[in-house]
Scaffold this active site. Structure first.
Site, PDB file in Angstrom:
ATOM      1  N   HIS A  63      10.289 -41.504 -15.367  1.00  0.00           N
ATOM      2  CA  HIS A  63      10.290 -41.769 -13.848  1.00  0.00           C
ATOM      3  C   HIS A  63      10.577 -43.476 -13.836  1.00  0.00           C
ATOM      4  O   HIS A  63       9.268 -43.852 -14.147  1.00  0.00           O
ATOM      5  CB  HIS A  63       9.097 -41.373 -13.178  1.00  0.00           C
ATOM      6  CG  HIS A  63       8.925 -39.754 -13.425  1.00  0.00           C
ATOM      7  ND1 HIS A  63       9.203 -38.875 -12.594  1.00  0.00           N
ATOM      8  CD2 HIS A  63       8.505 -38.959 -14.595  1.00  0.00           C
ATOM      9  CE1 HIS A  63       8.834 -37.669 -12.948  1.00  0.00           C
ATOM     10  NE2 HIS A  63       8.602 -37.753 -14.118  1.00  0.00           N
ATOM     11  N   PHE A  64      11.660 -43.709 -13.621  1.00  0.00           N
ATOM     12  CA  PHE A  64      11.776 -45.364 -13.494  1.00  0.00           C
ATOM     13  C   PHE A  64      11.313 -45.765 -12.052  1.00  0.00           C
ATOM     14  O   PHE A  64      11.650 -46.886 -12.033  1.00  0.00           O
ATOM     15  CB  PHE A  64      13.040 -45.852 -14.205  1.00  0.00           C
ATOM     16  CG  PHE A  64      13.108 -45.714 -15.605  1.00  0.00           C
ATOM     17  CD1 PHE A  64      11.954 -45.436 -16.370  1.00  0.00           C
ATOM     18  CD2 PHE A  64      14.197 -45.873 -16.509  1.00  0.00           C
ATOM     19  CE1 PHE A  64      12.101 -45.523 -17.787  1.00  0.00           C
ATOM     20  CE2 PHE A  64      14.547 -45.967 -17.630  1.00  0.00           C
ATOM     21  CZ  PHE A  64      13.053 -45.651 -18.185  1.00  0.00           C
ATOM     22  N   ARG A  65      11.102 -44.971 -11.029  1.00  0.00           N
ATOM     23  CA  ARG A  65      10.586 -45.288  -9.873  1.00  0.00           C
ATOM     24  C   ARG A  65      11.383 -46.039  -8.821  1.00  0.00           C
ATOM     25  O   ARG A  65      10.955 -46.719  -7.958  1.00  0.00           O
ATOM     26  CB  ARG A  65       9.298 -46.541 -10.010  1.00  0.00           C
ATOM     27  CG  ARG A  65       8.101 -45.796 -10.945  1.00  0.00           C
ATOM     28  CD  ARG A  65       7.777 -44.456 -10.268  1.00  0.00           C
ATOM     29  NE  ARG A  65       6.491 -43.711 -10.958  1.00  0.00           N
ATOM     30  CZ  ARG A  65       5.984 -42.852 -10.837  1.00  0.00           C
ATOM     31  NH1 ARG A  65       6.605 -41.967 -10.430  1.00  0.00           N
ATOM     32  NH2 ARG A  65       4.661 -42.535 -11.351  1.00  0.00           N
ATOM     33  N   HIS A 179       8.890 -28.365 -14.065  1.00  0.00           N
ATOM     34  CA  HIS A 179       7.314 -28.546 -14.221  1.00  0.00           C
ATOM     35  C   HIS A 179       6.684 -27.491 -13.901  1.00  0.00           C
ATOM     36  O   HIS A 179       6.908 -27.000 -12.814  1.00  0.00           O
ATOM     37  CB  HIS A 179       7.067 -29.784 -13.242  1.00  0.00           C
ATOM     38  CG  HIS A 179       5.824 -30.263 -13.383  1.00  0.00           C
ATOM     39  ND1 HIS A 179       5.099 -31.633 -13.275  1.00  0.00           N
ATOM     40  CD2 HIS A 179       4.758 -29.693 -13.075  1.00  0.00           C
ATOM     41  CE1 HIS A 179       3.891 -31.672 -13.514  1.00  0.00           C
ATOM     42  NE2 HIS A 179       3.560 -30.430 -13.252  1.00  0.00           N
ATOM     43  N   ASP A 311       7.642 -38.568 -20.394  1.00  0.00           N
ATOM     44  CA  ASP A 311       7.442 -38.314 -19.106  1.00  0.00           C
ATOM     45  C   ASP A 311       6.599 -39.628 -18.758  1.00  0.00           C
ATOM     46  O   ASP A 311       5.850 -39.821 -17.718  1.00  0.00           O
ATOM     47  CB  ASP A 311       6.243 -37.304 -18.896  1.00  0.00           C
ATOM     48  CG  ASP A 311       5.984 -36.970 -17.418  1.00  0.00           C
ATOM     49  OD1 ASP A 311       6.883 -37.244 -16.478  1.00  0.00           O
ATOM     50  OD2 ASP A 311       4.989 -36.401 -17.289  1.00  0.00           O
TER      51      ASP A 311
END
Length: 446
Positions: A63-65, A179, A311
């Site tokens: 998750h690089f936002r 998930h 993750d």
């Protein structure tokens, strides 16, 4: 087109370690041999004496936002940290702001990565209760796969309509990554703890709130649905020993319809670490017991679990320092994942060959990544040189994440990434970046 030659390396590839040289022409590995002589003075030679040469790591869950959450991290900062950690390719998740739940928003993220990413990149397309038409438009040769939140979602990404879920499983042959945590179980457990403690719930109760039962109920349902529909299912971040019984090692990975991943934090930490680390190790699913960790290791080594990932999910230190109910789950890991696994090699927990299998080969097989994940002639020259005897300590001064912290701060690793080659270009060497654009969009053999 610059030709490069890596000499005298201990090459780790396809369950063997052998001494050899690797010749690189342009983006690709041209030749692998015991002794390769430079054919001209223009060849750039790198002496790897004493070092191990690994394929670049493929991280199938980060998750690089970006967009929308860039105070925590962005594609530029986090991909640089990944390169420093030997991760040359990443697959990023859709729960940004806006979410990647339409083709238009997905391609906007690809455009950002094309301009700013230091590592090879792809993105998951996000499923919701009402975007099946968009899912069916996805080009499976250019997109890593489909991500479904069956628990712990952000925005409107919780897919909780059973009819919709079954229709999605029936309608796509892409890898569906999930998930798995049961929301009903978690909400009931959380209410009990809120009644007792208020918002300031002691962090040690996190794995009791987000319990083994919550994980198992959800993952077993997803697997049952995949078997019913024939869907290609990949279960992200297993955290319990009980869940490992749901997976098999009886068939080769390329033939599996149902696969599993474990993340670095679930292999490294246990509930014994909450007292010291607090919310810095608050993840969803939760870090659980030492017994769970031991069983995850067992399943990883006997091939019921197929992939190791990170993750990677940065938050600011200020956000993490909130009380339990306000502290977000997730933490940064891409810079330290491979060094952490190499530390486990030093502790005789796992072999170098197995690390490469789970972090390089298997993500390539599972997602059918084109010409990456191996040291092979004709493959892209995504390569990492590692010095197994060059200790260093994680400090604030050498942490590269935009959020500026790491759950490994204070840890000393015996192994160091000294060189990272991306598509034949040396992009990182001895803690320094060569600021050249070498990253490519991943493609898939489907």
């Amino acid at each position: 087109m610059k030709t490069k030659l890596i000499k005298n390396a201990k090459i780790v590839n396809e369950d063997t370690i052998f001494n050899g040289d690797v010749l690189i022409e342009g983006d690709y590995i041209k030749q692998i041999g015991e002794f390769i002589s430079p054919k001209s003075a223009d060849v750039q030679v790198y002496d790897a004496e004493g070092k191990y040469l690994l394929p670049g790591v493929i991280d199938d869950q980060v998750h690089f936002r970006e967009p929308g959450l860039t105070h925590k991290g962005n594609i530029e900062t986090e991909s640089r940290a990944a390169i420093a950690g030997g991760i040359t390719s990443f697959i990023e998740m859709p729960n940004t702001n806006p979410q990647s739940t339409t083709i238009e928003k997905l391609e906007e993220k690809f455009d950002i990565a094309a301009k700013t990413s230091s590592a090879n990149y792809s993105f998951m397309f996000g499923g919701t209760n009402d975007n099946l038409d968009e899912i069916l438009k996805v080009d499976k040769t250019k997109v890593a796969g489909l991500k479904l939140f069956l628990g712990s979602s952000t925005g409107n990404m919780l897919v909780d309509n059973p009819e919709v879920l079954e229709k999605i499983f029936e309608s796509t042959d892409m890898v569906i990554s999930v998930h798995c945590e049961d929301e009903g179980t978690i909400k009931s457990n959380l209410k009990d703890h809120l009644d007792k403690f208020g918002d300031d719930i002691p962090i040690k109760y996190h794995p009791i709130i987000r319990s083994e039962e919550a994980c198992y109920i959800s993952s077993s349902k997803a697997i049952e649905l995949a078997k019913k529909t024939g869907a290609r299912l990949h279960v992200f971040h297993l955290s319990t020993g009980k869940e490992t019984s749901l997976f098999t090692n009886k068939i080769p990975l390329a033939e599996k319809k149902i696969t599993a991943e474990v993340c670095i934090h679930h292999l490294w930490f246990s509930d014994e670490d909450y007292d010291k680390k607090g919310t810095l190790i608050k993840w969803n699913p939760a870090v659980k017991t030492k017994s769970d960790r031991d069983q995850l290791w067992e399943a990883l080594l006997d091939d019921r679990i197929d992939v190791i990932a990170t993750d990677h999910a940065p938050h600011t230190k200020e956000e993490k320092n909130n009380v339990y109910t306000s502290a977000p789950s997730g933490g940064p890991l891409v810079q330290h994942a491979l060094p952490a696994m190499l530390e486990m090699f030093h502790k005789e927990k796992i072999s170098l060959e197995k690390i490469v299998e789970k972090m390089c080969h298997n993500p390539s097989i599972l997602f059918q990544v084109e010409k990456r994940g191996y040291i092979k002639e004709g493959y892209f020259a995504d390569l990492v040189l590692v010095d197994l005897n060059n200790p260093w300590t994680v400090t604030q001064d050498n942490i590269l994440y935009k959020c500026g912290w790491s759950p490994f701060e204070g840890a000393t690793f015996k192994s160091r990434i000294t060189h990272t080659f991306l598509n034949g270009t040396l992009v990182y060497h001895n803690a320094k970046f060569n600021d050249v654009k070498a990253a490519k969009r991943l493609t898939f053999n489907r």
